[in-house]
Design an enzyme around this catalytic site. Structure first.
Site, short mmCIF file in Angstrom:
data_model
loop_
_atom_site.label_atom_id
_atom_site.label_comp_id
_atom_site.label_asym_id
_atom_site.label_seq_id
_atom_site.Cartn_x
_atom_site.Cartn_y
_atom_site.Cartn_z
N HIS A 148 0.80 -1.23 0.00
CA HIS A 148 0.00 0.00 0.00
C HIS A 148 0.84 1.28 0.00
CE1 HIS A 148 -3.50 -2.41 0.14
NE2 HIS A 148 -3.70 -2.49 1.44
N HIS A 198 -9.81 2.07 0.41
CA HIS A 198 -9.75 0.90 1.29
C HIS A 198 -10.87 0.92 2.34
CE1 HIS A 198 -7.98 -2.51 3.28
NE2 HIS A 198 -6.85 -2.44 2.61
N GLU A 205 -11.54 -3.43 -2.84
CA GLU A 205 -10.48 -2.52 -3.31
C GLU A 205 -10.34 -2.71 -4.81
OE1 GLU A 205 -7.01 -3.38 -0.63
OE2 GLU A 205 -8.58 -4.42 0.44
C1 GLA Z 1 -5.12 -5.38 1.87
C2 GLA Z 1 -4.21 -6.54 1.96
C3 GLA Z 1 -4.40 -7.23 3.27
C4 GLA Z 1 -4.21 -6.26 4.41
C5 GLA Z 1 -5.11 -5.08 4.24
C6 GLA Z 1 -4.85 -3.99 5.23
O1 GLA Z 1 -6.42 -5.77 1.71
O2 GLA Z 1 -4.37 -7.45 0.90
O3 GLA Z 1 -3.51 -8.32 3.38
O4 GLA Z 1 -2.87 -5.85 4.48
O5 GLA Z 1 -4.93 -4.52 2.97
O6 GLA Z 1 -4.80 -4.45 6.53
#
Ligand code: GLA
Length: 386
Positions: A137, A211, A351
């Site tokens: 991220h 997110h 997402e």
């Molecule tokens: C995304 C990732 C997860 C986790 C979340 C945040 O969805 O794929 O593994 O890291 O973000 O917690």
């Protein structure tokens, strides 16, 4: 009153009506409203604002300029009762120090890049490895922690907020000065639309998303095991033990990931499917069966339904994939406005994105952006009842 005085008074009244009353009644404007207020100050002294968008039906969305975070979305159930259907935290300090990306704009690169390395135009780039051996991220200080410049929008499509941020060349190890604009629009059809645009001055890679963690029963109301999911996706990108795609596209047919017909989430989250075991639940990129053909027209990617409240959420997008994550890392230590703590399965994310680790996966749709080109991406979260 003399004739001259009367005509002066009439003229003043006419000018007043034209200037102040008619524009407010302009029929092309949506019925929604937007209110701004101070939200807090970061530890390094930067002011953060909160914007509340309300539409004609009383649907209310709150967004803060820190991380462009959607902190609250209040929508009606089948009886008209409003609830906030996204997880959030209670103050700026919590968003700054302990947010597992609740509601945030994610960039420069949504999801993981293997070992924090990629090569572009013959040059190797190194990113922070902030998630085991990988970069997640956007690195240590991603777009979810930046202060975004906000401009209010009100037009025929709804009320909105335009957020801009310019990421300097090599910020978090990514090449190119990147100008990003994210426009949130709340329409009178109970849609939260997110339009992303970006330009760069050097070739780079990016994967922007939001997110938000959804629970249609209301945040803190318990797990989403009874919610019913349908996905327009006949494949996923399976992952290794560090959640990096293997490069394969695996059919969902006959697996826990088959939501091509609507299914309750609980059994899939608790399945012994090896991919579910690796993810501690669902934490996978779903590959849309029929993605947007032109990258401009949104397609329906997912539909989530809560049989108890009757609330329904549709996710529409121009992106080819959706990371579905069932809050597997929530351990009860965080809580939001309801005061109830968030545990595994407390919510689900959609997402919308290009696939994880695309810069290292030549067979995946490209995430490269070159100077002179404009990245455009749109997603709609549409709230309904049944
Ligand atoms: C995304 C990732 C997860 C986790 C979340 C945040 O969805 O794929 O593994 O890291 O973000 O917690």
């Amino acid at each position: 009153m003399s004739g001259l005085a009367r005509s002066i008074v009439v003229n003043i009244v006419v000018v007043f009506i034209a200037a102040f009353i008619l524009p407010g009644a302009d029929p092309v404007w949506a019925a929604g409203k937007i209110h701004q207020k101070a939200y807090g100050t970061t530890s390094d002294g930067k002011a953060v604002d909160e914007y509340m968008l309300t539409n004609a039906n009383g649907v209310e969305v709150k967004i803060i300029t820190f991380g462009g975070i959607v902190t609250s979305i209040k929508v009606p159930d089948r009886n008209g009762n409003m609830a906030n259907v996204v997880l959030g935290l209670t103050d700026l300090k919590s968003y700054d120090t302990m947010n597992p990306y609740f509601g945030a704009i994610i960039g420069r690169y949504g999801n993981r890049i293997a070992k924090g390395k990629f090569t572009l135009e013959g040059q190797e780039y190194t990113l922070a490895t902030n998630n085991g051996p990988n970069s997640l991220h956007g690195g240590n200080v991603g777009f979810d922690k930046k202060i975004w410049a906000a401009t209010e929008i009100k037009d025929a499509s709804g009320v909105g907020l335009s957020l801009t941020y310019t990421s300097p060349d090599m910020e978090e190890g990514y090449p190119g000065a990147l100008s990003v604009k994210v426009v949130y629009t709340l329409t009178d059809k109970n849609e939260l639309k997110i339009d992303y645009t970006a330009t760069t001055d050097k070739a780079t890679v990016l994967n922007l998303t939001n997110h938000s963690y959804f629970n249609l029963g209301g945040e803190g109301s318990g797990p989403i095991y009874d919610e019913v999911l349908w996905m327009a996706a006949d494949k996923i990108t399976p992952v290794d033990s560090t959640l990096i795609p293997t490069g394969a596209l695996a059919p969902v047919a006959g697996t826990a990931f088959d939501f091509t017909v609507p299914k309750v989430l609980g059994p899939a989250i608790h399945s012994n499917d090896p991919q579910v075991v690796i993810g501690k639940g669902i934490d996978h990129n779903f590959v849309l069966t029929r993605p947007s053909a032109d990258g401009k027209t949104m397609v329906l990617a997912a539909r989530l339904y809560d049989p108890w409240s009757g609330r329904m959420l549709e996710t529409w997008t121009t992106e080819p994939g959706v990371q579905v994550y069932t809050g597997n890392f929530l351990d009860g230590s965080l809580y939001g406005p309801s005061g109830r703590s968030y545990r595994q399965g407390a919510a689900i994310t959609f997402e919308t994105q290009h696939f994880p680790d695309s810069p290292n996966q030549p067979s995946f749709p490209t995430t490269e952006l070159k100077p002179g080109k404009i990245l455009r991406s749109s997603t709609v979260y549409k709230f309904l009842v049944d």
